[in-house]
Structure formats: structure tokens, C-alpha cells
Design an enzyme around this catalytic site. Sequence first.
Site, PDB file in Angstrom:
ATOM      1  N   ASP A  25      28.329  -8.422 -12.529  1.00 52.71           N
ATOM      2  CA  ASP A  25      27.363  -7.807 -13.445  1.00 52.71           C
ATOM      3  C   ASP A  25      26.933  -6.456 -12.877  1.00 52.71           C
ATOM      4  O   ASP A  25      26.422  -6.395 -11.748  1.00 52.71           O
ATOM      5  CB  ASP A  25      26.120  -8.695 -13.594  1.00 52.71           C
ATOM      6  CG  ASP A  25      26.387 -10.015 -14.316  1.00 52.71           C
ATOM      7  OD1 ASP A  25      27.515 -10.525 -14.208  1.00 52.71           O
ATOM      8  OD2 ASP A  25      25.461 -10.524 -14.968  1.00 52.71           O
TER       9      ASP A  25
ATOM     10  N   LYS B 273      25.431  -6.908 -21.701  1.00 53.52           N
ATOM     11  CA  LYS B 273      24.254  -7.685 -21.316  1.00 53.52           C
ATOM     12  C   LYS B 273      23.012  -6.835 -21.539  1.00 53.52           C
ATOM     13  O   LYS B 273      23.034  -5.620 -21.303  1.00 53.52           O
ATOM     14  CB  LYS B 273      24.415  -8.092 -19.853  1.00 53.52           C
ATOM     15  CG  LYS B 273      23.247  -8.805 -19.207  1.00 53.52           C
ATOM     16  CD  LYS B 273      23.612  -9.167 -17.758  1.00 53.52           C
ATOM     17  CE  LYS B 273      22.402  -9.626 -16.970  1.00 53.52           C
ATOM     18  NZ  LYS B 273      22.759  -9.934 -15.560  1.00 53.52           N
TER      19      LYS B 273
ATOM     20  N   LYS C 192      25.459 -11.267 -23.484  1.00 56.52           N
ATOM     21  CA  LYS C 192      24.557 -11.968 -22.568  1.00 56.52           C
ATOM     22  C   LYS C 192      23.160 -11.361 -22.619  1.00 56.52           C
ATOM     23  O   LYS C 192      22.938 -10.280 -22.091  1.00 56.52           O
ATOM     24  CB  LYS C 192      25.091 -11.914 -21.134  1.00 56.52           C
ATOM     25  CG  LYS C 192      24.180 -12.590 -20.108  1.00 56.52           C
ATOM     26  CD  LYS C 192      24.751 -12.496 -18.702  1.00 56.52           C
ATOM     27  CE  LYS C 192      23.763 -13.018 -17.667  1.00 56.52           C
ATOM     28  NZ  LYS C 192      24.304 -12.932 -16.284  1.00 56.52           N
TER      29      LYS C 192
END
Length: 294
Positions: free
Chosen positions: A139, A202, A238
Site C-alpha cells: 500500500d 484506496k 479499498k
Amino acid sequence: MDKYNLVLKQYNTDLKDEEVKQAVDKILTENLEKYKNTDVYKFLLSIIDLTTLSSTDNRERVSAFTKKVNDFEIEHPELENVAAICVYPNFAEIVRMNLEVSEVNIAAVAGGFPSSQTFPEIKVAEIAMAVLAGANEIDIVINQGEFLEGNYGDMCDTISECKAACHDAHLKVILETGALKSASNIMKASILSMYSDADFIKTSTGKMEPAATPFAAYVMCKAIKAYYEKTGRMIGFKPAGGIVTPEDAVKYYCIVKEVLGDEWLDKTKFRLGASRLANNLLSEILGKETKFFI
């Protein structure tokens, strides 16, 4: 006009914030109550990236955190385990050494998390080290400063370099939507991140406010849908940061289901970044308060 602005011209990025708010309100008004049920709670538990990102994390704490995921398999065989354990990159090896559940992935925040303010070379090196240590998901955060000044080239080139450093690991690109403010900016950052080879986009790091919001989620899901229709690539989504209650989580389920459809209702395409949420969902599923996860 550079290639990044040419890409953006292929999509409708001139979104009106008020229209987005109305669309979100409509989805939640029509769907929230009907999806607040045990089956949805079980699904949401299974797509959590169980996260510990504290400055006080250490080898002992991360080992114990991982052991809880192992124990969940034994104590609750009727339930599907979480999707991943998410830690700082220096703890990826600790998770790998202690994790006994093959279907749970190891995610590491890297690339100058959470600000993204460091040299691209450092980001690439950190990602490569995290993958070598055992992470199969990475990430990273976009450089919001570059994005906001319109320097799309440097921002996108760095994302692409980070993806290359991942090798077979999946790359989740965090927009930090609270810093982007408008629906138009969130749409643009989503499109550019996907164009630069993100596997997931995300919402947030959880380190600034506002973190995840249904407003941002709706825009990002609309971007994912538009990108899929144009390219055939299914990018994952996400939301993360501030998702604590089962009702919070169901809001994102509603948005994904109504905007993207059932194809995205799978942990390969939909994740939740959370820490406290897991215990709260488990409590709802079991019908009693539980604090199973640390």
C-alpha cells in the site's frame, strides 16, 4: 498536452459535489437497512485488512497480532478469516514467520507512508525490501503535493516505478481523499492511479481527517467502473480509516454493490482497511460482545 491530461480527457472528471452527495444519499437510503444482516457482516469480516500501524508496534506485538489470526481459524472454523494482515514494512518478515494461515495475505504500507514525501528511489527500495521480506501486497500513497500542483507526470511515474518494484505483489494506491477535497480531484486521482498500474485504489491512510467517506467511495467506484468499461481492467477498491461500526462498513458494501455490481463483491476486488471493525463485526455475528482480535 501531455499524455496524462489526454488520459483524463477521456473521462468525465467535471463532477459536482452536491450531485455526488445526492447520489450517495439515495443509495444509502434505499439499501442500507436491507444489507445490515449476518451474511453481509460475515462477508465484510472476510475482506478486512486487519491493520496495526502504531508507532509503538514491536516484534512481540506484531507476533501476537498474527497469532490471533492463526487462532481465529481454530476457534471459528465456521467463519472465513480476514483477507490480510497489514503492517509497517519492517514487520513483514515477522508476520511471514508467524503466519500459519495460507489464505491470509501479508500487506505492508511502504513508499514513504503516510506522507509520500521522500525520494522516489527510497520508495522503490522500501517496496522491494518489503516484498523480499514476505509482503505480497503493498500500500502506497500518491504524492498529493504533486497532484495538487498539476504535476501528474512525476506522480504517475513514481506509481509505475513502485508497481515495477512489487513484482508479483499487488499494489494498492492510496489517494488520501481528505486532502483532495473535491469530487473532481478524487476522480482525476483515481483515473491517473489506475492508468499508472494500480491494482487497487484506496481512500485513506487513516492518519488524517477526514479519512474514508461514502462521498469519496462513490466517486472512486464510479472511476473504477468507467475505467473498466474503457479498458477491461477490473481495479479493486479499498476504503480505509475511521471505519469502526458494522453500519459504517455496510455503507461501503452498498456503494460497491450498487455502483460496481456483484463482480466486485469478492476479496480480490474489495477490501476494508480497519482494526477495531473486526471485533465489532464479530460481535454482531456471534450476538455477543467479543474482543477476539487485539
